[in-house]
Scaffold this active site. Sequence first.
Site, PDB file in Angstrom:
ATOM      1  CG  ASP A 152     -12.520   2.430  -4.733  1.00  0.00           C
ATOM      2  OD1 ASP A 152     -13.115   2.622  -4.625  1.00  0.00           O
ATOM      3  OD2 ASP A 152     -11.967   2.939  -3.616  1.00  0.00           O
ATOM      4  CD  GLU A 153      -8.216   1.215  -1.191  1.00  0.00           C
ATOM      5  OE1 GLU A 153      -7.650   1.308  -0.442  1.00  0.00           O
ATOM      6  OE2 GLU A 153      -9.472   1.463  -0.817  1.00  0.00           O
TER       7      GLU A 153
END
Lengths: 674, 674
Positions: B315-316
């Site tokens: 993620d991210e």
Amino acid sequence: MVNRSLPSFLCGISLTLCTLSLSGFVFAEEKGSLPIMPAPAHVVVGEGEFFIDGSFGVATKGYDEPRLARARRRFLDILSKETGIPFKHGAIASQAHFIIQTIGPSAAVQQLDEDESYNLVISTNDVALKAANPLGVLRGLQTFLQLVRINERGFSVPVVTVDDAPRFPWRGLLIDSGHRFVPTPVVKRNLDGMEAVKLNVFHWRFADDEGFHIESKKFPLLQEKASGGLYYSQEEVREIVGYARDRGIRVVPEFDMPCHTKSWFQGYPELAGGKNPRQSSAMDPTRESTYKFLSGFIREMAALFPDSYLHTGGDECDAKEWETNPQIQDYMRKNSIKDGAALQGRFTARIEKIVASHKKIMEGWDEVLQANTPKDVVIQSWRGPSSLAEAARNGYRSVLSSGYYIDLNQSAKEHYLVDPLGEGAAALTPEQKKFVLGAEATMWTDIVSADNMDNRIWPRTAAIAERLWSPEQIKDIGWMYQRLAIVSQKLGYYGLRHRLITEEMLERMSGDPDPVALRVLADVVQPPKGYQRQELRTDFTALNHLDDAVPPESDTAREFNAIAQRISSGTATPQDWQQARAWLVLWRDNDAKLQSLLKRSYLIQDLAPVSTNLRRVAEIGLQALDDLHENRVVSAELRDTNITFLKSAVEPHAVLLLMPASSVELLVNATKTQ
Amino acid sequence: MVNRSLPSFLCGISLTLCTLSLSGFVFAEEKGSLPIMPAPAHVVVGEGEFFIDGSFGVATKGYDEPRLARARRRFLDILSKETGIPFKHGAIASQAHFIIQTIGPSAAVQQLDEDESYNLVISTNDVALKAANPLGVLRGLQTFLQLVRINERGFSVPVVTVDDAPRFPWRGLLIDSGHRFVPTPVVKRNLDGMEAVKLNVFHWRFADDEGFHIESKKFPLLQEKASGGLYYSQEEVREIVGYARDRGIRVVPEFDMPCHTKSWFQGYPELAGGKNPRQSSAMDPTRESTYKFLSGFIREMAALFPDSYLHTGGDECDAKEWETNPQIQDYMRKNSIKDGAALQGRFTARIEKIVASHKKIMEGWDEVLQANTPKDVVIQSWRGPSSLAEAARNGYRSVLSSGYYIDLNQSAKEHYLVDPLGEGAAALTPEQKKFVLGAEATMWTDIVSADNMDNRIWPRTAAIAERLWSPEQIKDIGWMYQRLAIVSQKLGYYGLRHRLITEEMLERMSGDPDPVALRVLADVVQPPKGYQRQELRTDFTALNHLDDAVPPESDTAREFNAIAQRISSGTATPQDWQQARAWLVLWRDNDAKLQSLLKRSYLIQDLAPVSTNLRRVAEIGLQALDDLHENRVVSAELRDTNITFLKSAVEPHAVLLLMPASSVELLVNATKTQ
């Protein structure tokens, strides 16, 4: 709908209660009387305070060992719990604000007479803790933790110099894992509590008629047949012994013999002295095979427990079992043994030799003291101060337990005022007094279980700990209760559950997640003291009644009593009058709220008359307050009726004492009659 | 003086509060709606009840295994905690009242699609629990425990037949041990809570930028340089995995990569993709050495965790780090990789192959879904229902987490109304819907710690568990809250601390063992929802403020709001009016009591204006109640002034929302103006 994370029982009368609480706190600070319990031998309070923030660290100088590293980590963990601030472990000395200096090691196995003194100096900039050995460091760390408080600028400790050392070298707590098994997490958190109040002997009792709860590898039928699967493995025992050593606590195991031993006979009936072995509770002290067995057993246990002392019990032998066994009678006749006590004396002498052969010193209850008992045997006195004094006079070292039976629901004050060197022992010579080693609080589990044990041990045991550590002349009751309240709260950071148990049990017995009105009643009742509870209730299998749930001592009732005394003696403040009235109104109005709840649960149905009595007590109290306030003349007849009722209300109902009744009696007695 | 074992904050207005509580209980029983949560698929309630007394025992028929024996013991232990009755373990079938019949074993490693169904038949005389395998037995035992209640005749369960099976096979809770270490006892008790509400996936995340908290034997500098000494040994991990298996819970480990990985670089800076390795938070996905390292690491972890799934995060990723690294830019140009997302896509494909080589299925956050992602990869959706639907439409199995972020202080209702097959997924075809495996609640620890975690997870996660287990059409909010309250209380018997935490923290931050007035305020404030809290407070090192202490949802405020709605819509009962007035008086009068306490402690000083606002809100509310009651015409000007104030009062002050303000606004809006 019904649960809330925050209690919903928030109140209109809380101002006065709240103010009372605050004034208690302020008072302690104003007097310069620090909330250290046990109170140290010497304290000098300075000006200012030392602040604890995220930069706080502990470092060490001089001698160090892994136990000290663990102690520092534990210290920081407790401090984190109290402040919510995460602290870094392993600070370096040049940056740390708290320096611990230890001169050298303590003994490999903790000894009775080891130095536990320490010197703690707190300035506004730093903290220095010095001790001869790790034991003193452990004690000093606890003193520091007790000084931590929050104020308008942060968490801090006051500037102070403490020079401290204990009055007695033997300061113990007995936990009885014989009547009921006590799981290891419960044992551990109570060892944490012991460390907090500087107790140093954990007297661990493993067997009684009801069960045998420790693993013997040599005689496995002991635990297999008499533990219901609940026993300490030897690995667990070693873990607890290490856990205790980390906290500067000796572990003295007790294997009670030759009586209270029915559980032994479930697996080894040949040890029994009675005709029906599995119903017998006394060993057969006339057979060689008994000594052979015990020799093997004691060898195994002596190796498992490193302490220099081994407790072999010896209490409460009922000679009848022996008297009804023809073989034993025959043996006694042949050997000219006149009675059961003499027979036990022979047994004790044999056991003492076995214990001594493993380089251990025997400890036993009063009864082991006989004319020819070796002089190094330690006598634990459960019968009373006179037997303790008697032992000392005869040159035996002794430990007092009479007066410290925390299973008997006495007040902290009652225990606090018992002194090992008081009563009978007060007349001892200074030399004889040295034979009094200290004392032990005893947590018997006849009618207490691991579930409610914390609330029986704490906070009252802190008052006993002070009696054993602090100078003899420290005995102000009011100051003791002030500090006890603070210590009680702090013990929560050590994981003790005494403040949670009552609420949990009230929820359980009512089936209500927020049993407001039951709480009001529970707050002012107490279980009967002494052995009266056993007389009133026959079945203690499930400990889920209100007399199991409430603390042995009602703080509210004690505070109300103090106010009633001031009112009846004419020394009350306006706030006293206001507080008394608020409580009485609360109690009067509670019955109407509580009765419907009581009907819903079989465990509390029998409280209905107690609740009604509280209402009636409160009504009489409110009337008395009015009469006193208005200076009214009261009818003697009515007063007598009321006093008769109050005297009956204070007697046990549903195995509970309604504490405010006697305080209201003070008020009624203070009114004027024709 | 200041402490009492029983709360002293007992009240004059408790009648109404208490009555409210009771009516909630009675209601649940009257409706025949049993307090089971998650609600079972099928329930038939009969007449009568089965009583549980000291003779109660559990025995087994058919297949048995040690895990089932442990489950029975755990079941009896919880039942003992709830009833205070000690039960005998190991009953024999001919004497036991509760017979468990298991057809056969479950898989050696718990699989995603295993049968968890069970059949529970309770008559007045006995109980029969049947299941295909141990998983169903575990689920059925929890249903039984939830049915236990106390009444006037004893502890009992109602006569009932339950046929039950889950709606979704993946029902998880993520605990983030990356941002902050979570000690194993906290993990364990939350696994107990998961079992209670029939969750079956523990998603355990070990590392983030802030720390690396699991032992790697192959790369020990991971934990040595980035854990501060706080990490799970592999032995502890195995113990937790076994603990989870005992409770029918799979453990899916997450090692987030290639970003959120600053902690990895403290010991192995060569993995970093940024210019300053130790400040970098993204791996270098262009070097072969990175893959060699990860291959070794994943091999080690794949062996440690038996589950078929391994989560590699993803993620991210912030492409900026890669964009400022000339070597990486060079690589991207040479290989025609257009942007960071594409570069991450390549990384993911490599990692997927490594994971697959250990016979594990990769799971990842939304971002791992690329055009060429293998079809067996499971997508965990944190971005929202549309990304979940998108994955399913493309033939990927997925797990929803968006909407179940329990760190964001939403209400149980908000989470409860999120459905993995709602919103975007509602338009999926029946075949596509099968790709939606379930969901996970996520306990991120950015601004939650092990200290207050229980109160963030529970009881709200029980509502999420119901969404994932129970039939889709079960969504009555009132009924959910009724049962949630009962489950919340029962979770206390499992050792969860959510109901204790607030009180402990209030004591700590006030330094008062009985902070009555602070409790009143705490009861009606909430931390801001979503990420607003992070905007308002900058330092979350020490989580010891009121926004850390209070539950995410104020039950009192919710109940007050419901009453305010009824009053403003003209449907209120006399009891509603009485309750509203009682609360408003309590809040109005609280400020005078609280202000002096607030001054004494630096942690609560900033609450002064919040307390004053509560007083003012209550004053306006009381005036509105009077106006409504008397049907008075109110000046429009005054009303506007009040509404302006109420709107400002509901905005965060001291990082807290004053919840009653918007309810009082309802009341004010209901008054008549000129």
